[in-house]
Design a protein around this motif. Sequence first.
Motif, PDB file in Angstrom:
ATOM      1  N   LYS A 111      19.637 -15.545  -5.995  1.00  0.00           N
ATOM      2  CA  LYS A 111      20.244 -15.573  -7.288  1.00  0.00           C
ATOM      3  C   LYS A 111      20.668 -17.114  -7.830  1.00  0.00           C
ATOM      4  O   LYS A 111      20.368 -17.495  -8.812  1.00  0.00           O
ATOM      5  CB  LYS A 111      21.603 -14.948  -7.364  1.00  0.00           C
ATOM      6  CG  LYS A 111      21.408 -13.367  -7.312  1.00  0.00           C
ATOM      7  CD  LYS A 111      22.468 -12.507  -7.266  1.00  0.00           C
ATOM      8  CE  LYS A 111      22.217 -11.037  -7.283  1.00  0.00           C
ATOM      9  NZ  LYS A 111      23.551 -10.247  -7.157  1.00  0.00           N
ATOM     10  N   ALA A 117      15.679  -9.253 -11.609  1.00  0.00           N
ATOM     11  CA  ALA A 117      16.832  -8.543 -11.198  1.00  0.00           C
ATOM     12  C   ALA A 117      16.481  -8.212  -9.687  1.00  0.00           C
ATOM     13  O   ALA A 117      15.827  -7.820  -8.908  1.00  0.00           O
ATOM     14  CB  ALA A 117      16.828  -6.943 -11.847  1.00  0.00           C
ATOM     15  N   VAL A 160      18.171  -7.074  -6.145  1.00  0.00           N
ATOM     16  CA  VAL A 160      19.001  -5.882  -5.669  1.00  0.00           C
ATOM     17  C   VAL A 160      19.178  -5.837  -4.201  1.00  0.00           C
ATOM     18  O   VAL A 160      17.901  -5.713  -3.380  1.00  0.00           O
ATOM     19  CB  VAL A 160      18.162  -4.252  -6.161  1.00  0.00           C
ATOM     20  CG1 VAL A 160      19.139  -3.371  -5.784  1.00  0.00           C
ATOM     21  CG2 VAL A 160      18.147  -4.358  -7.538  1.00  0.00           C
ATOM     22  N   ASN A 180      25.444   2.446  -6.581  1.00  0.00           N
ATOM     23  CA  ASN A 180      26.244   1.631  -7.528  1.00  0.00           C
ATOM     24  C   ASN A 180      25.548   0.200  -7.494  1.00  0.00           C
ATOM     25  O   ASN A 180      25.881  -0.159  -8.976  1.00  0.00           O
ATOM     26  CB  ASN A 180      27.638   1.485  -6.888  1.00  0.00           C
ATOM     27  CG  ASN A 180      28.690   0.753  -8.000  1.00  0.00           C
ATOM     28  OD1 ASN A 180      28.637   1.188  -9.045  1.00  0.00           O
ATOM     29  ND2 ASN A 180      29.274  -0.377  -7.523  1.00  0.00           N
ATOM     30  N   ARG A 181      24.914  -0.103  -6.859  1.00  0.00           N
ATOM     31  CA  ARG A 181      24.207  -1.524  -6.723  1.00  0.00           C
ATOM     32  C   ARG A 181      23.180  -1.296  -7.788  1.00  0.00           C
ATOM     33  O   ARG A 181      22.496  -2.491  -8.207  1.00  0.00           O
ATOM     34  CB  ARG A 181      23.641  -1.818  -5.424  1.00  0.00           C
ATOM     35  CG  ARG A 181      24.673  -2.351  -4.240  1.00  0.00           C
ATOM     36  CD  ARG A 181      23.836  -2.341  -2.855  1.00  0.00           C
ATOM     37  NE  ARG A 181      23.739  -0.959  -2.407  1.00  0.00           N
ATOM     38  CZ  ARG A 181      23.331  -0.799  -1.022  1.00  0.00           C
ATOM     39  NH1 ARG A 181      23.002  -1.719  -0.592  1.00  0.00           N
ATOM     40  NH2 ARG A 181      23.374   0.670  -0.729  1.00  0.00           N
ATOM     41  N   LYS A 229      23.531   0.091 -10.919  1.00  0.00           N
ATOM     42  CA  LYS A 229      24.308   0.556 -12.166  1.00  0.00           C
ATOM     43  C   LYS A 229      23.825  -0.189 -13.196  1.00  0.00           C
ATOM     44  O   LYS A 229      23.889   0.422 -14.488  1.00  0.00           O
ATOM     45  CB  LYS A 229      25.738   0.721 -12.000  1.00  0.00           C
ATOM     46  CG  LYS A 229      26.442  -0.700 -11.694  1.00  0.00           C
ATOM     47  CD  LYS A 229      28.084  -0.424 -11.394  1.00  0.00           C
ATOM     48  CE  LYS A 229      28.664  -1.609 -11.102  1.00  0.00           C
ATOM     49  NZ  LYS A 229      28.448  -2.735 -11.667  1.00  0.00           N
ATOM     50  N   ASP A 230      23.585  -1.452 -13.088  1.00  0.00           N
ATOM     51  CA  ASP A 230      23.175  -2.277 -14.446  1.00  0.00           C
ATOM     52  C   ASP A 230      21.449  -2.534 -14.426  1.00  0.00           C
ATOM     53  O   ASP A 230      21.401  -3.256 -15.332  1.00  0.00           O
ATOM     54  CB  ASP A 230      23.828  -3.829 -13.780  1.00  0.00           C
ATOM     55  CG  ASP A 230      25.250  -3.635 -13.769  1.00  0.00           C
ATOM     56  OD1 ASP A 230      25.834  -2.987 -14.705  1.00  0.00           O
ATOM     57  OD2 ASP A 230      25.886  -4.460 -13.140  1.00  0.00           O
ATOM     58  N   ILE A 231      20.826  -1.622 -13.891  1.00  0.00           N
ATOM     59  CA  ILE A 231      19.402  -1.893 -13.887  1.00  0.00           C
ATOM     60  C   ILE A 231      18.955  -0.343 -14.434  1.00  0.00           C
ATOM     61  O   ILE A 231      19.058   0.712 -13.844  1.00  0.00           O
ATOM     62  CB  ILE A 231      18.863  -1.943 -12.544  1.00  0.00           C
ATOM     63  CG1 ILE A 231      19.116  -3.472 -12.117  1.00  0.00           C
ATOM     64  CG2 ILE A 231      17.335  -1.833 -12.606  1.00  0.00           C
ATOM     65  CD1 ILE A 231      18.618  -3.708 -10.634  1.00  0.00           C
ATOM     66  N   ASP A 232      18.285  -0.717 -15.607  1.00  0.00           N
ATOM     67  CA  ASP A 232      17.574   0.657 -16.381  1.00  0.00           C
ATOM     68  C   ASP A 232      16.251   0.626 -15.890  1.00  0.00           C
ATOM     69  O   ASP A 232      15.319  -0.145 -16.235  1.00  0.00           O
ATOM     70  CB  ASP A 232      17.456   0.219 -17.673  1.00  0.00           C
ATOM     71  CG  ASP A 232      16.966   1.375 -18.439  1.00  0.00           C
ATOM     72  OD1 ASP A 232      16.553   2.519 -17.819  1.00  0.00           O
ATOM     73  OD2 ASP A 232      16.805   1.438 -19.752  1.00  0.00           O
TER      74      ASP A 232
END
Length: 370
Positions: free
Chosen positions: A252, A264, A266, A284-285, A287-290
């Motif tokens: 990152k 992204a 992960v 939960n890891r 959750k922000d990835i569609d």
Amino acid sequence: MNCKYFGICGACIVYEGGYEAGLLQKVELNRELFTPFYTDEISLFKSPSSHYRSRSEFKIWHEGEESIHYAMNRADKNGVLLIGECPQVSSAIFTLMPKLLKAIKREKIDFKLFGADFLSSSSGEIVVSLLYHRTLDSTWKETTEKIADELGIYIIGRSRGQKVIIKQDYVTEILHVNGDEFRFNYIENSFTQPNSQVNEQMIGWALKSLQNTDADLLELYCGAGNFTIPFAKKFRKVLATEISKSSINAAKTNMLLNSVDNIAFVRMAVEEFVEALDGVRVFNRMKDIDINSYEIKSIFVDPPRSGMDEATCRFASRYENIIYISCNPQTLARDLELLTKTHKVIDMALFDQFPYTHHAEMGVKLIKKI
């Protein structure tokens, strides 16, 4: 490479006839190994014949109370060999080694010192990790700060449960690939490619192998983003997984260094990621990835020496294009037994990351059979 320790030091075991002879031997061995999968010419990417290693590890050997030396394991496995130099290492490390040893002895910080690990960048930045069998106190820190300033380096002191950072614990490497420049923070005690010039060639080959694809890319075992960040310039989006928390954090940071925003990262084991992708489990890891927003046609994998397991090979076989970088030709050949049931090998490359050894890094491009 001329080395006075050839045949005695265990670091270089293929040296007769020089660099080219050892490389030819390596090429022939791997051509034979991969003939069942690929019979065209294997592309060859050479290393510099000396000063190619940007990271290296040495024992520190004490002779009485007066002298200390760098040491390596002997080729005959009969103890250690005391050395004064190593032409494998980068020019910056090569120049530093005797100066550092002299400063350590002069400043009397050699008590219970047993190892020195070096990490350098192409521009000459160096982090040295000094490894001890004792607790490091404030006096050690003050003395070592003086040595770091004198030699223009960064130093890490390590003992059991202790890490003392003098200045910083990373170097910044700049890689030049196909006319582009990429910046990476290489952190002490984490995995980085040991041969920067071959690494540049390896990234270039991987980019070329994926140049005619569209849509998005999935990467497994992404590490600190060595391939991921260059790939981001070619794909709409990149989804990359890695199990190591420190590697993900470094990735990152490296993404920010290169002003990239379409990756992204992960932190997930491959098995978990497959379950998430298939909707078997919710993490939960993720959750922000569609996941549904990705159109993935290509997958890139760079697994550890153990290669991929059968389930991961089956998962990779879902995608049209597979690029596989391997540091272990034997496990790559094993995995190709499975991957070639659904895919055809259309290109192979050998990257000579490790001159004067039997080790080779291999690259394979596969496309799905029609």
